[in-house]
Scaffold this active site. Sequence first.
Site, PDB file in Angstrom:
ATOM      1  N   CYS A 182       6.523  -2.410   1.098  1.00  7.43           N
ATOM      2  CA  CYS A 182       6.080  -2.441   2.493  1.00  7.43           C
ATOM      3  C   CYS A 182       4.893  -3.376   2.668  1.00  7.43           C
ATOM      4  O   CYS A 182       4.733  -3.982   3.725  1.00  7.43           O
ATOM      5  CB  CYS A 182       5.712  -1.033   2.957  1.00  7.43           C
ATOM      6  SG  CYS A 182       7.102   0.115   3.008  1.00  7.43           S
ATOM      7  N   GLU A 224       3.871   6.363   6.925  1.00  5.52           N
ATOM      8  CA  GLU A 224       3.663   5.016   6.407  1.00  5.52           C
ATOM      9  C   GLU A 224       5.020   4.344   6.447  1.00  5.52           C
ATOM     10  O   GLU A 224       5.901   4.646   5.655  1.00  5.52           O
ATOM     11  CB  GLU A 224       3.091   5.069   4.991  1.00  5.52           C
ATOM     12  CG  GLU A 224       2.554   3.727   4.507  1.00  5.52           C
ATOM     13  CD  GLU A 224       3.570   2.916   3.730  1.00  5.52           C
ATOM     14  OE1 GLU A 224       4.167   1.993   4.345  1.00  5.52           O
ATOM     15  OE2 GLU A 224       3.777   3.192   2.551  1.00  5.52           O
TER      16      GLU A 224
END
Length: 472
Positions: free
Chosen positions: A266, A232
């Site tokens: 993010c 990720e």
Amino acid sequence: MPIATINPATGETVKTFTPASDAEVDAAIARAYERFLDYRHSTTFAQRAQWANATADLLEAEADEVAAMMTLEMGKTLKSAKAEALKCAKGFRYYAQNAEQLLADEPADAGKVGAARAYIRYQPLGVVLAVMPWNFPLWQAVRFAAPALMAGNVGILKHASNVPQSALYLADVITRGGFPEGCFQTLLVPSSAVERILRDPRVAAATLTGSEPAGQSVAAIAGDEIKPTVLELGGSDPFIVMPSADLDEAVKTAVTARVQNNGQSCIAAKRFIVHTDIYDAFVDKFVEQMKALKVGDPTDPATDVGPLATESGRDEIAKQVDDAVAAGATLRCGGKPLDGPGWFYPPTVVTDITKDMALYTEEVFGPVASMYRAADIDEAIEIANATTFGLGSNAWTNDAAEQQRFIDDIEAGQVFINGMTVSYPELGFGGVKRSGYGRELAGLGIRAFCNAKTVWIGSSKSGDAGGGSKVE
């Protein structure tokens, strides 16, 4: 980078830690592997669920203390830090309640494969290395730890070097919750130690949340070793607003989506793509609300935006903004680091951004919003997809046809309609393109580090799989 707690609100080094030696790393791997050989067979889902719920109880009981620790280490506001601790408890409870069902055998049509019985069985892989970032010191790691432990895996955590106390706390609270010693360990080691750990044959897999270069490095090592990974990585999430949207609600949510976690997420919205008919009104309202945010001491309940977690992170976004303005972009608010101690950067809005600017092409990891005007839905989607990233996305419209276009055509692992991208234990989480691969959370997350074993059982009268001629 030293392994140390450095208060980003003051720049003061609070505590330093000695990295684990090679011998200590080897001992931790051996302990994890030996524990796995026993843990996978000797514990039931019910036992693991009891320990996961007990861990959740501790996280809830200690939420204020844990919040203060996270705020000290990386600068998030106390209210945000406490919410993170409570979310971790929710993650453990979700998997305590659902792991057994999520990993239940999946029956196949035995008759079609010439079997008496056929099914898929999910079994743990073993020791999993987790390389985690500082921005959500506990939640990022719990997204891996809770499903991995409930599946029967064991974990070794290599956390970011600026959140060592958070890393040590997580291993401690999991053990105090009842999970056997060795099920989850924290190793305080530099990034250079990751390769050695991952290449150890006793380590079965790895998961990483972090930067694109870090992901490339881990993926290369894991590929060389033929070990599964979940990555990720970064994101440059679009936040699209169309004329049918509730403008005031969209603006309010957009501001929250940009400055959550001091802009260091993010899945924070970073690029705001607004239909030309409402662009000026949206930007004016957005700038007004960004200017009204209070920047300051993250322990002050009135603070909206705290410091950046690192000095280098503050300097990087300052450079991205300065370079854009020098190249012709327009600064609507913010744009200069605050004077005084600590690594503070104000909520910032930039317009008139062109494709040759870093603000257009790079992830911006701080409270900086980039504004884009779109003539229609086609251009909005084109701008949204004009990035190497594909983690989350947000689209605001009350037109059902437009909603479907965004769902179908935005290149991202997640599309949130009339809301902001958030991670939930109940929903799979991950990205596409250079935002990584694999999924965390929900059923996808717990199966990510399981062997999906095909089981075919013939009748006692037949040992012929497939009942005749076979083609592999």
